[in-house]
Design an enzyme around this catalytic site. Structure first.
Site, PDB file in Angstrom:
ATOM      1  N   GLU A 276      58.301  38.057  83.626  1.00  0.00           N
ATOM      2  CA  GLU A 276      57.382  38.185  82.500  1.00  0.00           C
ATOM      3  C   GLU A 276      57.758  37.232  81.363  1.00  0.00           C
ATOM      4  O   GLU A 276      56.914  36.823  80.580  1.00  0.00           O
ATOM      5  CB  GLU A 276      57.394  39.651  82.005  1.00  0.00           C
ATOM      6  CG  GLU A 276      56.068  40.087  81.416  1.00  0.00           C
ATOM      7  CD  GLU A 276      55.960  41.603  81.262  1.00  0.00           C
ATOM      8  OE1 GLU A 276      55.157  42.207  81.978  1.00  0.00           O
ATOM      9  OE2 GLU A 276      56.680  42.185  80.431  1.00  0.00           O
ATOM     10  N   HIS A 297      70.939  42.435 106.080  1.00  0.00           N
ATOM     11  CA  HIS A 297      70.264  42.841 107.315  1.00  0.00           C
ATOM     12  C   HIS A 297      68.754  42.848 107.120  1.00  0.00           C
ATOM     13  O   HIS A 297      68.031  43.560 107.821  1.00  0.00           O
ATOM     14  CB  HIS A 297      70.768  44.220 107.743  1.00  0.00           C
ATOM     15  CG  HIS A 297      72.251  44.220 107.980  1.00  0.00           C
ATOM     16  ND1 HIS A 297      72.815  44.028 109.209  1.00  0.00           N
ATOM     17  CD2 HIS A 297      73.288  44.310 107.091  1.00  0.00           C
ATOM     18  CE1 HIS A 297      74.142  44.039 109.092  1.00  0.00           C
ATOM     19  NE2 HIS A 297      74.448  44.197 107.813  1.00  0.00           N
ATOM     20  N   LYS A 411      44.375  44.096  82.096  1.00  0.00           N
ATOM     21  CA  LYS A 411      44.302  45.315  81.260  1.00  0.00           C
ATOM     22  C   LYS A 411      42.881  45.487  80.723  1.00  0.00           C
ATOM     23  O   LYS A 411      42.329  46.587  80.723  1.00  0.00           O
ATOM     24  CB  LYS A 411      45.235  45.171  80.049  1.00  0.00           C
ATOM     25  CG  LYS A 411      46.660  45.581  80.287  1.00  0.00           C
ATOM     26  CD  LYS A 411      47.363  45.660  78.940  1.00  0.00           C
ATOM     27  CE  LYS A 411      48.851  45.561  79.096  1.00  0.00           C
ATOM     28  NZ  LYS A 411      49.536  45.370  77.817  1.00  0.00           N
TER      29      LYS A 411
HETATM   30  O1  PA5 Z   1      58.074  43.744  78.303  1.00  0.00           O
HETATM   31  C1  PA5 Z   1      57.018  44.179  77.887  1.00  0.00           C
HETATM   32  O2  PA5 Z   1      56.610  43.950  76.729  1.00  0.00           O
HETATM   33  C2  PA5 Z   1      56.133  45.052  78.762  1.00  0.00           C
HETATM   34  O3  PA5 Z   1      56.640  45.167  80.048  1.00  0.00           O
HETATM   35  C3  PA5 Z   1      56.024  46.458  78.175  1.00  0.00           C
HETATM   36  O4  PA5 Z   1      57.290  47.035  78.104  1.00  0.00           O
HETATM   37  C4  PA5 Z   1      55.090  47.321  79.015  1.00  0.00           C
HETATM   38  O5  PA5 Z   1      53.844  46.703  79.163  1.00  0.00           O
HETATM   39  C5  PA5 Z   1      54.898  48.678  78.369  1.00  0.00           C
HETATM   40  O6  PA5 Z   1      54.374  48.532  77.086  1.00  0.00           O
HETATM   41  P1  PA5 Z   1      54.378  49.711  76.059  1.00  0.00           P
HETATM   42  O7  PA5 Z   1      55.791  50.017  75.712  1.00  0.00           O
HETATM   43  O8  PA5 Z   1      53.603  49.211  74.877  1.00  0.00           O
HETATM   44  O9  PA5 Z   1      53.713  50.869  76.711  1.00  0.00           O
END
Ligand code: PA5
Length: 423
Positions: A276, A297, A411
């Site tokens: 990410e 394995h 989203k």
């Molecule tokens: O790293 C990030 O920003 C995302 O993975 C969030 O942690 C994830 O989308 C969850 O978001 P939120 O804490 O707003 O629910």
């Protein structure tokens, strides 16, 4: 402290930057320093104030008094770090104390199975969402709140749900104010995947009896040298450079392979961090989670003889207080008698070193990060090590490692399909 080893395939030329120029390296560190000065890199200011420790302690006593189970509802950065701490530092098979469980999806079958066995009268929930608008987490929240209200009444339902969210903004904070939920904070200048050492991970860790001071201290010790531009004094820089130079030369897949089942969730945490943060503008390494020796394995054949696009990061644990001796068998069996007299710890280390050697001889580059032992201090150090490495790599690639624009579109489609206004 962390020790870093790299295989012989990585020669000094590669280390001294061969592909990636020294002035660019220094500029990258400077850019990171200025991000830090502007307050953007809150994750590096990891700390545990006296007030915070007291707040966590008080909440833990409440949870332990009321909860046989502590269920954490969250997803991505709001789940993976805490989950990693629990599996790395607690005994999964023990029934002692409050059991901490993470639910990070909206799989109805899985969720139903949990609800079916959960005794709500002895359960406390922690809903973690920085934004308060993540569909998966909010769906879980809706179900749990209604069930608690039905079973225990509204007042008790509110007291059984702890909200961890943005201190000011987002959809959950107003509920804390208006309905009186107990709450914790995800600092505004720390993104989800960098938030493991904030309330997000520390509260569940403390509930499980983990030494949270140790976690924080380990991370702080990495920060001390993490922005030093002397490569001999900064293992984060050394690691990031080695990896980046191999990326430039076509090693576009980054395998993370701790030789420890207890660190298997660490691989999942790393995958999110690496994917990410860096998967942007057509750049980034594809992270591949693996567990040694299990994946010898399974995936090792591919790492060894598949496309020459992998760079491996091994994580080894030098010693353990429970090495597990391998006893002698009744009769001598050539196929496995040689194991007797050794320990399981010796075996898993031999497997790691042998795999490293075999990969190296086959031209697959790797780095080995060794921690002296698996405890809170070294896990905290590992988290910070990789967080700083990803931040630095983002600067090498000249991308912003701290946003995630690519996850927004799907989203929006979900919101539309589920009928959210304005989508
Ligand atoms: O790293 C990030 O920003 C995302 O993975 C969030 O942690 C994830 O989308 C969850 O978001 P939120 O804490 O707003 O629910």
């Amino acid at each position: 402290m962390l020790l870093l080893h790299w295989d012989k395939a990585i020669n000094n030329e590669t280390l001294k930057m061969g592909a990636f120029d020294i002035s660019k390296r220094d500029q990258a560190i400077k850019r990171l320093e200025s991000r830090r000065k502007s307050g953007e890199l809150g994750f590096m200011d990891v700390s545990l104030s006296r007030e915070k420790t007291a707040q966590i302690k008080e909440t833990v006593s409440y949870i332990q008094k009321h909860g046989k189970d502590f269920i954490v509802l969250g997803i991505g950065g709001s789940s993976l770090g805490g989950k990693t701490m629990i599996s790395a530092l607690t005994n999964k098979f023990s029934n002692k104390g409050t059991k901490v469980t993470f639910i990070d999806n909206v799989d109805p079958d899985y969720f139903f199975e949990l609800l079916n066995v959960l005794d709500l009268s002895s359960t406390v929930f922690n809903v973690i969402s920085k934004s308060g608008s993540t569909a998966e987490t909010m769906a879980q929240f809706l179900v749990i709140y209604k069930m608690l209200c039905d079973k225990l009444g509204k007042k008790e339902a509110v007291s059984r749900i702890i909200l961890t969210t943005d201190p000011e903004k987002g959809a959950l904070r107003p509920l804390v104010r208006s309905m009186g939920f107990n709450s914790f904070e995800v600092p505004q200048n720390i993104g989800g995947r960098f938030s493991v050492l904030t309330d997000v991970g520390l509260l569940p860790a403390a509930v499980a009896g983990i030494d949270i001071e140790g976690l924080v201290k380990g991370a702080q010790d990495i920060v001390k040298t993490g922005l030093n531009n002397n490569i001999d004094e900064n293992s984060v820089l050394k690691y990031s450079l080695i990896k980046h130079n191999h990326y430039i030369k076509g090693r576009t897949c980054s395998v993370i392979m701790p030789y420890s089942t207890k660190l298997a969730d660490f691989s999942a945490w790393y995958v999110q961090l690496w994917a990410e943060s860096l998967g942007k503008k057509g750049l980034g390494q594809t992270p591949i989670p693996a567990t040694g020796a299990t994946d010898q394995h399974s995936q090792l054949q591919l790492f060894m003889e598949g496309p020459k696009d992998k760079f491996i990061t091994f994580i080894g644990i030098e010693k353990t207080s429970t090495p597990v001796e391998l006893p002698k068998f009744d009769v001598d069996v050539e196929a496995f008698s040689y194991l007797s007299g050794h320990t399981m710890h010796e075996l898993i280390r031999a497997e790691m070193l042998s795999t490293e050697k075999a990969l190296s001889e086959n031209g697959v580059p790797s780095v080995r990060i060794e921690i002296p032992e698996l405890d809170a201090y070294h896990l905290g150090a590992l988290f910070m090590f990789f967080e700083m490495a990803v931040a630095l790599t983002g600067e090498f690639l000249e991308i912003n490692a701290f946003d995630q624009p690519g996850v927004e579109l799907s989203k929006k489609y979900t919101y539309k399909m589920m009928g959210r206004k304005g989508y």
